[in-house]
Design a protein around this motif. Sequence first.
Motif, PDB file in Angstrom:
ATOM      1  N   TRP A   1      39.592  26.860  43.336  1.00 24.21           N
ATOM      2  CA  TRP A   1      40.953  27.184  43.021  1.00 24.21           C
ATOM      3  C   TRP A   1      41.687  28.202  44.201  1.00 24.21           C
ATOM      4  O   TRP A   1      40.754  28.881  44.746  1.00 24.21           O
ATOM      5  CB  TRP A   1      40.874  28.149  41.781  1.00 24.21           C
ATOM      6  N   VAL A   2      42.817  27.764  44.484  1.00 28.55           N
ATOM      7  CA  VAL A   2      43.393  28.324  45.566  1.00 28.55           C
ATOM      8  C   VAL A   2      44.810  28.988  44.906  1.00 28.55           C
ATOM      9  O   VAL A   2      45.549  28.194  44.006  1.00 28.55           O
ATOM     10  CB  VAL A   2      43.800  27.249  46.931  1.00 28.55           C
ATOM     11  N   ARG A   3      45.326  29.787  45.563  1.00 29.86           N
ATOM     12  CA  ARG A   3      46.651  30.464  45.300  1.00 29.86           C
ATOM     13  C   ARG A   3      47.580  30.678  46.373  1.00 29.86           C
ATOM     14  O   ARG A   3      47.159  30.915  47.535  1.00 29.86           O
ATOM     15  CB  ARG A   3      46.533  31.718  44.199  1.00 29.86           C
ATOM     16  N   HIS A   4      48.904  30.799  46.206  1.00 34.17           N
ATOM     17  CA  HIS A   4      49.933  31.083  47.325  1.00 34.17           C
ATOM     18  C   HIS A   4      50.894  32.304  46.878  1.00 34.17           C
ATOM     19  O   HIS A   4      51.810  31.943  46.188  1.00 34.17           O
ATOM     20  CB  HIS A   4      50.520  29.752  47.560  1.00 34.17           C
ATOM     21  N   VAL A   5      50.237  33.489  47.112  1.00 36.83           N
ATOM     22  CA  VAL A   5      50.930  34.725  46.838  1.00 36.83           C
ATOM     23  C   VAL A   5      52.236  34.646  47.613  1.00 36.83           C
ATOM     24  O   VAL A   5      52.215  34.540  48.774  1.00 36.83           O
ATOM     25  CB  VAL A   5      49.877  35.630  46.942  1.00 36.83           C
ATOM     26  N   GLU A   6      53.366  35.075  47.053  1.00 36.32           N
ATOM     27  CA  GLU A   6      54.654  35.046  47.997  1.00 36.32           C
ATOM     28  C   GLU A   6      54.472  35.965  48.810  1.00 36.32           C
ATOM     29  O   GLU A   6      53.787  37.084  48.776  1.00 36.32           O
ATOM     30  CB  GLU A   6      55.747  35.454  47.148  1.00 36.32           C
ATOM     31  N   THR A   7      54.852  35.753  50.244  1.00 38.71           N
ATOM     32  CA  THR A   7      54.816  36.338  51.359  1.00 38.71           C
ATOM     33  C   THR A   7      53.324  36.244  52.153  1.00 38.71           C
ATOM     34  O   THR A   7      53.329  37.151  53.208  1.00 38.71           O
ATOM     35  CB  THR A   7      55.384  37.991  51.269  1.00 38.71           C
ATOM     36  N   LYS A   8      52.513  35.753  51.467  1.00 40.45           N
ATOM     37  CA  LYS A   8      51.181  35.768  52.011  1.00 40.45           C
ATOM     38  C   LYS A   8      50.826  34.150  52.380  1.00 40.45           C
ATOM     39  O   LYS A   8      51.449  33.468  51.660  1.00 40.45           O
ATOM     40  CB  LYS A   8      49.981  36.468  51.203  1.00 40.45           C
ATOM     41  N   THR A   9      49.833  33.987  53.162  1.00 37.46           N
ATOM     42  CA  THR A   9      49.263  32.664  53.321  1.00 37.46           C
ATOM     43  C   THR A   9      48.403  32.260  52.038  1.00 37.46           C
ATOM     44  O   THR A   9      48.083  33.122  51.290  1.00 37.46           O
ATOM     45  CB  THR A   9      48.097  32.665  54.643  1.00 37.46           C
ATOM     46  N   ARG A  10      48.364  31.053  51.951  1.00 38.01           N
ATOM     47  CA  ARG A  10      47.256  30.505  50.668  1.00 38.01           C
ATOM     48  C   ARG A  10      45.973  31.112  51.058  1.00 38.01           C
ATOM     49  O   ARG A  10      45.431  31.259  52.018  1.00 38.01           O
ATOM     50  CB  ARG A  10      47.144  28.979  50.757  1.00 38.01           C
ATOM     51  N   GLU A  11      45.431  31.569  49.828  1.00 38.15           N
ATOM     52  CA  GLU A  11      44.199  32.219  49.796  1.00 38.15           C
ATOM     53  C   GLU A  11      43.152  31.263  48.791  1.00 38.15           C
ATOM     54  O   GLU A  11      43.392  31.149  47.601  1.00 38.15           O
ATOM     55  CB  GLU A  11      44.269  33.425  49.454  1.00 38.15           C
ATOM     56  N   GLY A  12      41.945  31.156  49.189  1.00 30.37           N
ATOM     57  CA  GLY A  12      40.895  30.789  48.056  1.00 30.37           C
ATOM     58  C   GLY A  12      40.612  32.037  47.357  1.00 30.37           C
ATOM     59  O   GLY A  12      40.695  33.202  47.471  1.00 30.37           O
ATOM     60  N   VAL A  13      40.507  31.489  45.830  1.00 27.57           N
ATOM     61  CA  VAL A  13      40.403  32.510  44.650  1.00 27.57           C
ATOM     62  C   VAL A  13      38.882  32.443  44.224  1.00 27.57           C
ATOM     63  O   VAL A  13      38.103  33.451  44.008  1.00 27.57           O
ATOM     64  CB  VAL A  13      41.213  32.175  43.670  1.00 27.57           C
ATOM     65  N   ALA A  14      38.325  31.108  44.045  1.00 26.55           N
ATOM     66  CA  ALA A  14      37.028  30.988  43.647  1.00 26.55           C
ATOM     67  C   ALA A  14      36.512  29.586  43.712  1.00 26.55           C
ATOM     68  O   ALA A  14      37.521  28.819  43.897  1.00 26.55           O
ATOM     69  CB  ALA A  14      37.097  31.323  42.092  1.00 26.55           C
ATOM     70  N   GLY A  15      35.419  29.429  43.709  1.00 23.41           N
ATOM     71  CA  GLY A  15      34.726  28.121  44.132  1.00 23.41           C
ATOM     72  C   GLY A  15      33.476  27.848  43.263  1.00 23.41           C
ATOM     73  O   GLY A  15      32.589  28.914  42.870  1.00 23.41           O
ATOM     74  N   MET A  16      32.970  26.555  42.914  1.00 23.72           N
ATOM     75  CA  MET A  16      31.775  26.255  42.628  1.00 23.72           C
ATOM     76  C   MET A  16      31.273  25.013  43.078  1.00 23.72           C
ATOM     77  O   MET A  16      31.968  24.008  43.195  1.00 23.72           O
ATOM     78  CB  MET A  16      32.218  26.184  41.010  1.00 23.72           C
ATOM     79  N   GLY A  17      30.074  25.050  43.604  1.00 19.23           N
ATOM     80  CA  GLY A  17      29.517  23.871  44.246  1.00 19.23           C
ATOM     81  C   GLY A  17      28.865  22.996  43.170  1.00 19.23           C
ATOM     82  O   GLY A  17      28.790  23.286  41.890  1.00 19.23           O
ATOM     83  N   ARG A  18      28.400  22.131  43.772  1.00 20.52           N
ATOM     84  CA  ARG A  18      27.677  20.713  43.005  1.00 20.52           C
ATOM     85  C   ARG A  18      26.448  21.426  42.243  1.00 20.52           C
ATOM     86  O   ARG A  18      25.954  21.043  41.216  1.00 20.52           O
ATOM     87  CB  ARG A  18      27.317  19.563  43.705  1.00 20.52           C
ATOM     88  N   ASP A  19      25.992  22.328  42.828  1.00 20.71           N
ATOM     89  CA  ASP A  19      24.712  22.988  42.306  1.00 20.71           C
ATOM     90  C   ASP A  19      24.854  24.148  41.301  1.00 20.71           C
ATOM     91  O   ASP A  19      24.312  24.899  40.908  1.00 20.71           O
ATOM     92  CB  ASP A  19      23.933  23.391  43.429  1.00 20.71           C
ATOM     93  N   GLY A  20      26.168  24.342  40.949  1.00 22.11           N
ATOM     94  CA  GLY A  20      26.535  25.332  40.032  1.00 22.11           C
ATOM     95  C   GLY A  20      26.742  26.823  40.619  1.00 22.11           C
ATOM     96  O   GLY A  20      27.144  27.613  39.765  1.00 22.11           O
ATOM     97  N   ARG A  21      26.688  26.922  41.850  1.00 23.03           N
ATOM     98  CA  ARG A  21      26.820  28.215  42.316  1.00 23.03           C
ATOM     99  C   ARG A  21      27.996  28.643  42.590  1.00 23.03           C
ATOM    100  O   ARG A  21      29.067  27.628  42.790  1.00 23.03           O
ATOM    101  CB  ARG A  21      26.018  28.485  43.799  1.00 23.03           C
ATOM    102  N   THR A  22      28.654  29.815  42.153  1.00 17.40           N
ATOM    103  CA  THR A  22      30.097  29.973  42.481  1.00 17.40           C
ATOM    104  C   THR A  22      30.293  31.096  43.537  1.00 17.40           C
ATOM    105  O   THR A  22      29.213  31.879  43.938  1.00 17.40           O
ATOM    106  CB  THR A  22      30.420  30.783  41.020  1.00 17.40           C
TER     107      THR A  22
END
Length: 134
Positions: free
Chosen positions: A36-57
């Motif tokens: 999941w990625v978000r684009h907060v106003e006045t900032k660059t896009r940033e990663g929020v959270a991720g989950m791999g194929r192995d279930g790691r977050t």
Amino acid sequence: QVRLVESGGGSVQSGGSLTLSCVASGIPFSEYCLGWVRHVETKTREGVAGMGRDGRTAYEDSVKGRFTVSRDNAKSTLYLQMNSLKPEDTAPYYCAALKTSGRCDMSTIQALALRAPRGDFGYWGQGTQVTVSS
């Protein structure tokens, strides 16, 4: 054709909760690093959270303890449970996917945040708006 379709956004008051969903089609979902990625106003896009194929977050520091990412491979769906929302969480939220043999960590999710919209790295959804009022 690859499609990532987000839903679940909305307007809530500070301290509220939302659950985002992302349904994928056109890819072998279980083989992908998802984020999941978000684009907060006045900032660059940033990663929020991720989950791999192995279930790691992995989580961006400001959301640790508040957001939870999960996936249902049978439904080709990625989720983001967001609790204790703050006004600074207001942004459009995007789902991103990458097939990689490497780690699905925040470095990878951040690379997706910056490069996926250009179309040369992974896949990118159309976004769902989250608005948190104080």
